[in-house]
Design a protein around this motif. Structure first.
Motif, mmCIF file in Angstrom:
data_model
loop_
_atom_site.group_PDB
_atom_site.id
_atom_site.type_symbol
_atom_site.label_atom_id
_atom_site.label_comp_id
_atom_site.label_asym_id
_atom_site.label_seq_id
_atom_site.Cartn_x
_atom_site.Cartn_y
_atom_site.Cartn_z
ATOM 1 N N PRO A 25 0.792 -1.235 0.000
ATOM 2 C CA PRO A 25 0.000 0.000 0.000
ATOM 3 C C PRO A 25 0.829 1.292 0.000
ATOM 4 O O PRO A 25 0.416 2.288 -0.599
ATOM 5 C CB PRO A 25 -0.852 -0.127 1.271
ATOM 6 N N SER A 26 1.996 1.279 0.627
ATOM 7 C CA SER A 26 2.819 2.495 0.636
ATOM 8 C C SER A 26 3.371 2.827 -0.754
ATOM 9 O O SER A 26 3.916 3.919 -0.957
ATOM 10 C CB SER A 26 3.956 2.377 1.647
ATOM 11 N N ASP A 27 3.209 1.919 -1.722
ATOM 12 C CA ASP A 27 3.608 2.178 -3.109
ATOM 13 C C ASP A 27 2.560 2.979 -3.881
ATOM 14 O O ASP A 27 2.806 3.356 -5.024
ATOM 15 C CB ASP A 27 3.812 0.858 -3.882
ATOM 16 N N ALA A 28 1.390 3.223 -3.305
ATOM 17 C CA ALA A 28 0.262 3.788 -4.061
ATOM 18 C C ALA A 28 0.625 5.077 -4.801
ATOM 19 O O ALA A 28 0.269 5.241 -5.971
ATOM 20 C CB ALA A 28 -0.942 4.005 -3.157
ATOM 21 N N GLU A 29 1.330 5.989 -4.162
ATOM 22 C CA GLU A 29 1.654 7.255 -4.827
ATOM 23 C C GLU A 29 2.620 7.030 -5.997
ATOM 24 O O GLU A 29 2.416 7.541 -7.091
ATOM 25 C CB GLU A 29 2.243 8.248 -3.837
ATOM 26 N N ALA A 30 3.679 6.254 -5.760
ATOM 27 C CA ALA A 30 4.643 5.970 -6.835
ATOM 28 C C ALA A 30 3.984 5.163 -7.949
ATOM 29 O O ALA A 30 4.254 5.391 -9.132
ATOM 30 C CB ALA A 30 5.856 5.227 -6.281
ATOM 31 N N LEU A 31 3.106 4.227 -7.583
ATOM 32 C CA LEU A 31 2.385 3.458 -8.602
ATOM 33 C C LEU A 31 1.450 4.348 -9.409
ATOM 34 O O LEU A 31 1.317 4.184 -10.615
ATOM 35 C CB LEU A 31 1.587 2.318 -7.964
ATOM 36 N N GLY A 32 0.804 5.301 -8.738
ATOM 37 C CA GLY A 32 -0.063 6.239 -9.447
ATOM 38 C C GLY A 32 0.710 7.038 -10.475
ATOM 39 O O GLY A 32 0.259 7.214 -11.611
ATOM 40 N N ASN A 80 13.465 2.806 -7.751
ATOM 41 C CA ASN A 80 12.447 3.460 -8.577
ATOM 42 C C ASN A 80 11.591 2.404 -9.262
ATOM 43 O O ASN A 80 12.125 1.481 -9.896
ATOM 44 C CB ASN A 80 13.093 4.344 -9.640
ATOM 45 N N LEU A 81 10.279 2.536 -9.144
ATOM 46 C CA LEU A 81 9.373 1.578 -9.772
ATOM 47 C C LEU A 81 9.368 1.779 -11.279
ATOM 48 O O LEU A 81 9.215 2.892 -11.770
ATOM 49 C CB LEU A 81 7.957 1.727 -9.214
ATOM 50 N N LEU A 82 9.524 0.660 -12.007
ATOM 51 C CA LEU A 82 9.579 0.697 -13.466
ATOM 52 C C LEU A 82 8.378 0.027 -14.111
ATOM 53 O O LEU A 82 8.061 0.300 -15.270
ATOM 54 C CB LEU A 82 10.850 0.002 -13.960
ATOM 55 N N GLY A 83 7.728 -0.877 -13.386
ATOM 56 C CA GLY A 83 6.589 -1.599 -13.937
ATOM 57 C C GLY A 83 5.811 -2.290 -12.834
ATOM 58 O O GLY A 83 6.295 -2.411 -11.697
#
Length: 171
Positions: A25-32, A80-83
């Protein structure tokens, strides 16, 4: 276009310098932000705030019960999220088979054609198979049909008729 494939699929090969982990859940902003950057503007969200809300909705179960082991992100050495791939059971749309269902698979445009989508798909499929599932399904949107269909067809996904319906669900 609704597609389905029996499991298992081939084992994934993670590219050097890339990490794979479950989304949290803490990925939500980066995933957005990644979601917003990965699709043509207006195709998946109306703006960045909407994209973050979509990702928060995934974690809240608005699109089905998340399959945590098959909802994964790939990141670079700096984190850094890439996918991302997001898989659920019991999605709210009619006509979906009662198997794990991929609601999203997206890779940042600058990192495409490096095998990251393949790693995400094969890793999610492996997690579903390890959990006892015999197949998985997904829906290909018109906006991404050309690239996405090639990936899915390469791994044996075939178009199916929605369960109890005559046309593909709108997801």
């Amino acid at each position: 276009m609704l597609m389905q494939r029996g499991l298992p699929l081939p084992a994934p090969e993670l590219p050097a310098g890339i990490t794979l982990r479950p989304q949290v859940p803490s990925d939500a902003e980066a995933l957005g932000a990644l979601y917003w950057d990965s699709y043509p503007k207006g195709a998946a969200a109306v703006d960045l705030e909407d994209a973050v809300e979509e990702m928060e909705g995934v974690f809240a179960g608005e699109y089905g019960t998340p399959v945590d082991a098959a909802s994964l992100v790939v990141a670079d050495a700096d984190g850094n999220l890439l996918g991302c791939i997001q898989t659920v059971t019991s999605p709210p749309w009619e006509g979906i088979p009662a198997v794990p269902f991929v609601i999203e698979l997206f890779v940042h445009p600058e990192h495409r054609r490096r095998g990251l989508g393949t790693v995400l798909l094969l890793s999610a499929a492996q997690a579903c198979h390890d959990s006892g599932w015999e197949s998985m399904a997904l829906n290909v949107q018109e906006e991404t049909a050309a690239d996405a269909s090639q990936l899915y067809q390469r791994f044996g996904f075939v178009e199916i008729t929605p369960v109890g319906a005559g046309e593909s669900p709108s997801i």
